[in-house]
Design an enzyme around this catalytic site. Structure first.
Site, mmCIF file in Angstrom:
data_model
loop_
_atom_site.group_PDB
_atom_site.id
_atom_site.type_symbol
_atom_site.label_atom_id
_atom_site.label_comp_id
_atom_site.label_asym_id
_atom_site.label_seq_id
_atom_site.Cartn_x
_atom_site.Cartn_y
_atom_site.Cartn_z
ATOM 1 N N HIS A 135 0.871 -1.216 0.016
ATOM 2 C CA HIS A 135 -0.009 -0.040 0.119
ATOM 3 C C HIS A 135 0.794 1.412 -0.010
ATOM 4 O O HIS A 135 0.585 2.309 -0.774
ATOM 5 C CB HIS A 135 -0.928 0.032 1.157
ATOM 6 C CG HIS A 135 -1.724 1.292 1.371
ATOM 7 N ND1 HIS A 135 -3.219 1.121 1.312
ATOM 8 C CD2 HIS A 135 -1.257 2.415 1.875
ATOM 9 C CE1 HIS A 135 -3.592 2.505 1.637
ATOM 10 N NE2 HIS A 135 -2.279 3.126 2.080
ATOM 11 N N GLU A 136 1.995 1.152 0.681
ATOM 12 C CA GLU A 136 2.688 2.382 0.957
ATOM 13 C C GLU A 136 3.667 2.534 -0.409
ATOM 14 O O GLU A 136 3.625 3.848 -0.982
ATOM 15 C CB GLU A 136 3.785 2.258 2.207
ATOM 16 C CG GLU A 136 3.235 1.962 3.440
ATOM 17 C CD GLU A 136 2.194 3.222 3.652
ATOM 18 O OE1 GLU A 136 2.608 4.148 3.260
ATOM 19 O OE2 GLU A 136 1.163 3.013 4.191
ATOM 20 N N HIS A 139 1.235 4.350 -3.012
ATOM 21 C CA HIS A 139 1.425 5.734 -3.021
ATOM 22 C C HIS A 139 2.496 6.307 -3.650
ATOM 23 O O HIS A 139 2.371 7.345 -4.239
ATOM 24 C CB HIS A 139 1.554 6.183 -1.418
ATOM 25 C CG HIS A 139 0.129 6.266 -0.791
ATOM 26 N ND1 HIS A 139 -0.975 7.004 -1.065
ATOM 27 C CD2 HIS A 139 -0.017 5.712 0.552
ATOM 28 C CE1 HIS A 139 -1.768 6.682 -0.334
ATOM 29 N NE2 HIS A 139 -1.625 5.929 0.838
ATOM 30 N N GLU A 201 -6.072 7.108 -0.814
ATOM 31 C CA GLU A 201 -6.177 6.021 0.016
ATOM 32 C C GLU A 201 -6.737 4.503 -0.704
ATOM 33 O O GLU A 201 -5.887 3.753 -0.452
ATOM 34 C CB GLU A 201 -6.901 6.126 1.307
ATOM 35 C CG GLU A 201 -6.073 7.027 2.292
ATOM 36 C CD GLU A 201 -4.603 6.874 2.556
ATOM 37 O OE1 GLU A 201 -4.279 5.412 2.836
ATOM 38 O OE2 GLU A 201 -3.503 7.629 2.556
HETATM 39 ZN ZN LIG Z 1 -2.133 5.059 2.606
#
Ligand SMILES: [Zn+2]
Length: 282
Positions: A135-136, A139, A201
């Site tokens: 997930h990071e 981004h 997100e």
């Molecule tokens: Zn995030």
């Protein structure tokens, strides 16, 4: 009649400049294919983020737990190989901060990723931890920070030059859970809350799910981890900082999206060549 450009008022030139910059800075976000705009230079923002990351590292106790450092670097290595062509300029660095009560992680442009030890303790297996790191990384690959700065530039072209240089605004981006702002440092709290709206997100969840599956991690573990976090939050009665609810998607929204994307992710995982190791985290 031909007029010199300088004879036009800034009110005419600035929107024009914005349009030109906008056209030159379009890109497609990996995985989702969403069209986005970056008006900032990759190398410039990466260099600033790298300097900022050095500062953030000084603010925290680096872990001395060899098992935790090893697992984070192992996952980081697998995922960064998978995403290589989406982030070719990245110089990946994965660090563990000794913070047993902090269940979180964050990333910065250029591939700087930090994981708090509380998150590692909380994860039941390598796949769950990989879901957060993916997930990071998502981004970073989606250039969410570039986009945030670029949006600031479009809204206020005259203030753009200074907004990129504010170091504090870079740190803490890409947080997995909303509470990281206070853990990273007060200066970052506003940035983390404001910068990542629900859409980003959710997009990081989407991209991260496909990345973990491609790297050979079981995407179903991403869902299990979110459920576990939701249970923990419900039982502790923890409430996010003010303003959090306004810009961060709730667990149900994240889970519904994961559920919708799961069949595609499982297909990628099952067709993959690398098998997940399912290491039990010590
Ligand atoms: Zn995030």
């Amino acid at each position: 009649m031909i007029r010199r450009l300088s004879s036009y008022s800034p009110l005419v030139i600035l929107p024009l400049a914005t349009i030109v910059l906008t056209l030159s800075g379009c890109y497609n976000v990996p995985v989702t294919g969403r069209n986005s705009v970056s008006l900032v230079d990759d190398k410039d923002i990466n260099a600033k983020a790298a300097a900022e990351f050095e500062q953030v590292k000084k603010m925290h106790k680096l872990s001395r737990n060899p098992a935790q450092i090893k697992i984070v670097n192992h996952i980081g290595s697998r995922l960064s190989k998978t995403v290589f062509w989406d982030v070719p300029l990245a110089e990946w660095e994965f660090v563990v901060f000794q913070a047993p009560t902090t269940l979180n992680a964050f990333a910065m442009p250029g591939g700087k990723v930090a994981v708090f030890s509380g998150l590692i303790d909380f994860c039941e297996n390598e796949d769950q931890l990989a879901s957060v790191i993916a997930h990071e990384i998502a981004h970073v690959a989606a250039r969410h920070t570039h986009e945030r700065f670029s949006q600031g530039m479009l809204l206020s072209p005259l203030g753009a030059a200074t907004s990129i240089g504010v170091g504090g605004a870079i740190s803490g981006v890409g947080v997995y859970m909303p509470s990281v702002g206070s853990a990273v440092g007060g200066v970052t709290t506003a940035a983390t809350q404001l910068a990542f709206d629900r859409g980003k997100e959710l997009e990081a969840d989407h991209i991260g799910l496909m990345y973990m599956a491609k790297a050979g991690y079981d995407p179903r573990e991403a869902m299990k981890l979110l459920e576990k976090m939701e249970e923990r939050e419900a039982s502790s009665g923890a409430v996010g900082p003010p303003g959090w609810m306004a810009n961060h998607p709730g667990f149900p929204q994240r889970q519904i999206q994961l559920m919708e994307l799961m069949p595609e992710a499982i297909k990628i995982y099952e067709n993959g060549e690398t098998g997940a190791t399912h290491t039990i985290i010590e």
